[in-house]
Design a protein around this motif. Sequence first.
Motif, mmCIF file in Angstrom:
data_model
loop_
_atom_site.group_PDB
_atom_site.id
_atom_site.type_symbol
_atom_site.label_atom_id
_atom_site.label_comp_id
_atom_site.label_asym_id
_atom_site.label_seq_id
_atom_site.Cartn_x
_atom_site.Cartn_y
_atom_site.Cartn_z
ATOM 1 N N TRP A 31 0.899 -1.127 -0.010
ATOM 2 C CA TRP A 31 0.018 0.010 0.050
ATOM 3 C C TRP A 31 0.835 1.284 0.014
ATOM 4 O O TRP A 31 1.858 1.381 0.862
ATOM 5 C CB TRP A 31 -0.844 -0.192 1.328
ATOM 6 C CG TRP A 31 -1.836 -1.153 1.460
ATOM 7 C CD1 TRP A 31 -1.540 -2.257 1.824
ATOM 8 C CD2 TRP A 31 -3.154 -1.118 0.820
ATOM 9 N NE1 TRP A 31 -2.690 -3.080 1.732
ATOM 10 C CE2 TRP A 31 -3.639 -2.632 1.285
ATOM 11 C CE3 TRP A 31 -4.104 -0.178 0.338
ATOM 12 C CZ2 TRP A 31 -4.953 -2.900 0.887
ATOM 13 C CZ3 TRP A 31 -5.150 -0.692 0.166
ATOM 14 C CH2 TRP A 31 -5.858 -1.881 0.580
ATOM 15 N N ILE A 32 0.560 2.252 -0.840
ATOM 16 C CA ILE A 32 1.295 3.418 -0.664
ATOM 17 C C ILE A 32 0.239 4.597 -0.397
ATOM 18 O O ILE A 32 -0.859 4.517 -1.158
ATOM 19 C CB ILE A 32 1.835 3.774 -2.240
ATOM 20 C CG1 ILE A 32 3.042 2.643 -2.336
ATOM 21 C CG2 ILE A 32 2.785 5.266 -2.130
ATOM 22 C CD1 ILE A 32 3.845 2.681 -3.685
ATOM 23 N N PHE A 33 0.697 5.530 0.357
ATOM 24 C CA PHE A 33 -0.147 6.414 0.703
ATOM 25 C C PHE A 33 -0.212 7.949 -0.412
ATOM 26 O O PHE A 33 0.929 8.217 -0.766
ATOM 27 C CB PHE A 33 -0.032 6.977 2.243
ATOM 28 C CG PHE A 33 -0.587 5.894 3.121
ATOM 29 C CD1 PHE A 33 -1.635 5.970 3.930
ATOM 30 C CD2 PHE A 33 0.340 4.616 3.528
ATOM 31 C CE1 PHE A 33 -1.785 5.041 4.866
ATOM 32 C CE2 PHE A 33 0.064 3.733 4.225
ATOM 33 C CZ PHE A 33 -1.238 3.877 5.078
ATOM 34 N N ASP A 34 -1.064 8.584 -0.291
ATOM 35 C CA ASP A 34 -1.492 9.642 -1.225
ATOM 36 C C ASP A 34 -0.731 10.790 -0.409
ATOM 37 O O ASP A 34 -0.854 10.757 1.070
ATOM 38 C CB ASP A 34 -2.481 10.006 -1.895
ATOM 39 C CG ASP A 34 -3.583 9.977 -1.275
ATOM 40 O OD1 ASP A 34 -3.496 10.416 -0.155
ATOM 41 O OD2 ASP A 34 -4.818 9.721 -1.863
ATOM 42 N N ALA A 35 -0.919 12.188 -0.824
ATOM 43 C CA ALA A 35 -0.458 13.207 -0.053
ATOM 44 C C ALA A 35 -1.908 13.631 1.033
ATOM 45 O O ALA A 35 -1.367 14.310 1.886
ATOM 46 C CB ALA A 35 -0.546 14.596 -0.805
ATOM 47 N N GLN A 36 -2.925 13.126 0.897
ATOM 48 C CA GLN A 36 -3.831 13.247 1.704
ATOM 49 C C GLN A 36 -4.202 11.993 2.841
ATOM 50 O O GLN A 36 -4.953 11.943 3.550
ATOM 51 C CB GLN A 36 -5.234 13.348 1.113
ATOM 52 C CG GLN A 36 -5.583 14.672 0.499
ATOM 53 C CD GLN A 36 -4.780 14.650 -1.042
ATOM 54 O OE1 GLN A 36 -4.670 13.577 -1.823
ATOM 55 N NE2 GLN A 36 -4.166 15.826 -1.355
#
Length: 102
Positions: A31-36
């Motif tokens: 899983w990679i998290f976005d800017a939010q």
Amino acid sequence: MVYFRREIPEGRWGEPLRGTASTTSEPYVLWIFDAQCEPHRAIEVGRASSRTFRAEVGQVWYYAEASAGPPADDCSCRVFSPSTSGTEQEFSDEGGVIYHLD
């Protein structure tokens, strides 16, 4: 998030990297998290296999068994950092991630 900001040297944010995620038994998900701070399923790694991926320095990530579902608010997330480039990071005794800066 403050820890992650200290971990990345100024001017290194967003540098490309490539890596391999692997598992010796059950399926895993990177899983990679976005800017939010929302998690996104980047890759799925099938049972006893490996897959390559691309990401950027400074991105927050989480690697876990596919059966666990999306990361919870209290997950043990990590950050793609120059300081851990080339170091295999193991998850239980079944999954691992290693990456290198391009």
